[in-house]
Design a protein around this motif. Structure first.
Motif, short mmCIF file in Angstrom:
data_model
loop_
_atom_site.label_atom_id
_atom_site.label_comp_id
_atom_site.label_asym_id
_atom_site.label_seq_id
_atom_site.Cartn_x
_atom_site.Cartn_y
_atom_site.Cartn_z
N ARG A 13 20.99 14.82 -91.96
CA ARG A 13 20.03 13.96 -91.26
C ARG A 13 18.60 14.32 -91.63
O ARG A 13 17.74 13.46 -91.80
CB ARG A 13 20.23 14.07 -89.74
CG ARG A 13 21.47 13.36 -89.22
CD ARG A 13 21.40 13.17 -87.72
NE ARG A 13 21.40 14.45 -87.01
CZ ARG A 13 22.49 15.07 -86.60
NH1 ARG A 13 23.69 14.54 -86.82
NH2 ARG A 13 22.41 16.22 -85.95
N SER A 14 18.34 15.61 -91.77
CA SER A 14 17.00 16.07 -92.14
C SER A 14 16.63 15.60 -93.55
O SER A 14 15.51 15.15 -93.78
CB SER A 14 16.94 17.59 -92.07
OG SER A 14 15.69 18.06 -92.52
N ARG A 15 17.60 15.67 -94.46
CA ARG A 15 17.35 15.23 -95.84
C ARG A 15 17.10 13.73 -95.89
O ARG A 15 16.21 13.24 -96.58
CB ARG A 15 18.56 15.58 -96.71
CG ARG A 15 18.19 15.88 -98.14
CD ARG A 15 17.65 17.28 -98.27
NE ARG A 15 16.72 17.39 -99.40
CZ ARG A 15 15.63 18.12 -99.34
NH1 ARG A 15 15.30 18.73 -98.23
NH2 ARG A 15 14.84 18.23 -100.38
N LEU A 16 17.94 13.00 -95.15
CA LEU A 16 17.79 11.56 -95.10
C LEU A 16 16.43 11.18 -94.53
O LEU A 16 15.77 10.25 -95.03
CB LEU A 16 18.89 10.94 -94.24
CG LEU A 16 18.85 9.41 -94.06
CD1 LEU A 16 18.93 8.71 -95.40
CD2 LEU A 16 19.95 8.95 -93.13
N SER A 17 15.98 11.91 -93.53
CA SER A 17 14.67 11.65 -92.92
C SER A 17 13.55 11.84 -93.94
O SER A 17 12.60 11.06 -94.00
CB SER A 17 14.46 12.57 -91.72
OG SER A 17 13.18 12.39 -91.17
N LEU A 18 13.68 12.87 -94.78
CA LEU A 18 12.68 13.12 -95.82
C LEU A 18 12.67 12.00 -96.86
O LEU A 18 11.61 11.55 -97.30
CB LEU A 18 12.95 14.46 -96.50
CG LEU A 18 12.58 15.71 -95.71
CD1 LEU A 18 13.10 16.95 -96.43
CD2 LEU A 18 11.07 15.81 -95.54
N TYR A 19 13.86 11.54 -97.24
CA TYR A 19 13.94 10.46 -98.22
C TYR A 19 13.35 9.16 -97.66
O TYR A 19 12.67 8.42 -98.38
CB TYR A 19 15.40 10.22 -98.63
CG TYR A 19 15.99 11.33 -99.46
CD1 TYR A 19 15.19 12.22 -100.17
CD2 TYR A 19 17.37 11.50 -99.55
CE1 TYR A 19 15.72 13.24 -100.93
CE2 TYR A 19 17.93 12.52 -100.31
CZ TYR A 19 17.10 13.39 -101.00
OH TYR A 19 17.63 14.40 -101.76
#
Length: 293
Positions: A13-19
């Protein structure tokens, strides 16, 4: 669910948020600025509703290519952005997303957009390549061109000839005239955007239209808006002359007056607000065409 799966979920979720932050997902104004002229061109090229297939292709394609452009832009500008207050926290600039990740995401998004183009015709497919080239070139134009917003204007207007190609399997002179008109709109709103960062850009040596125009920036922006409206009205009037079209352009002109009031004192807040709300101007012209047909 295993403990390892539970630990992985927050990371994903954190990675997706950054993308999503990288592609400016929470700031749709950017892709709306590209969408309205493209849809307007579709309506003009077809003489009315062009069918859901082309509307979906150009809408999704616009979102995907704008998102891919953000990835390319942030990679190209990462060494400059860390010195600008507004952009220092961007994912690539801050190091939270690597250059390889950003370019990979941009490539995937551009590929998906190209897959959409493949559902149209050979003319549209052929013009997708120069459109991509201009998108890639723009971030680097800011180092060498005194008015890089003109390069952006071409990139942000390429949906217009592609719309005509998709509908008519050719690009008439009318499409290029509309592209030139739209280029002046991009010059107007992106100069407003550049005025927000003018102090930072001067300090780091970035070239922008706001710096090049100097004390004539507000006057030039107003002129750019008026040229844009004049060209689009002249072309649109050949297709759907009538009171609804005139009303739409009158509302658009009122917005130009409002924008002038926002930027005349050259405050960061006023200039950014003017830029951020520019998509309503494009929507107004599209709505005028839609209702006129």
């Amino acid at each position: 669910m295993t403990s390892s799966s539970k630990d992985l979920a927050p990371a994903v979720r954190s990675r997706l948020s950054l993308y999503l932050d990288l592609i400016r997902w929470n700031r749709p104004a950017g892709w709306l600025l590209l969408l309205w002229p493209s849809l307007s061109a579709l309506w003009l090229a077809h003489g009315g509703f062009p069918g859901w297939h082309l509307v979906i292709v150009f809408t999704l394609g616009t979102i995907l290519m704008r998102s891919a452009g953000c990835c390319i832009n942030d990679v190209a500008d990462r060494d400059f952005d860390r010195h600008v207050k507004r952009t220092a926290a961007r994912p690539v600039t801050s190091g939270l997303v690597s250059v390889k990740e950003a370019l990979g995401l941009g490539a995937v998004l551009a590929f998906l957009a190209f897959c959409l183009v493949l559902t149209t015709n050979a003319h549209t497919i052929a013009w997708a390549f120069p459109a991509l080239a201009v998108t890639v070139i723009y971030p680097y134009a800011k180092r060498y061109v005194s008015m890089p917003q003109a390069v952006l204007g071409v990139a942000f207007s390429f949906g217009i000839p592609m719309a005509y190609a998709a509908v008519q399997a050719s690009i008439p002179l009318e499409a290029w005239i509309l592209l030139i008109g739209n280029l002046f709109w991009v010059l107007a709103y992106d100069t407003e955007y550049a005025m927000v960062d003018r102090d930072d850009d001067l300090r780091i040596g970035m070239k922008t239209s706001a710096i090049t125009l100097g004390r004539f920036d507000v006057l030039a922006i107003t002129g750019f808006y008026l040229i844009y409206l004049a060209i689009w009205l002249a072309v649109s009037w050949q297709h759907v002359p009538g009171p609804l079209l005139l009303l739409a352009f009158a509302v658009a002109l009122a917005q130009v007056v409002w924008h002038h009031s926002l930027i005349k004192n050259r405050t960061r807040e006023g200039c950014f607000k003017a830029f951020r709300l520019n998509h309503w101007l494009g929507f107004t012209l599209f709505a005028g065409l839609l209702l006129s047909y």
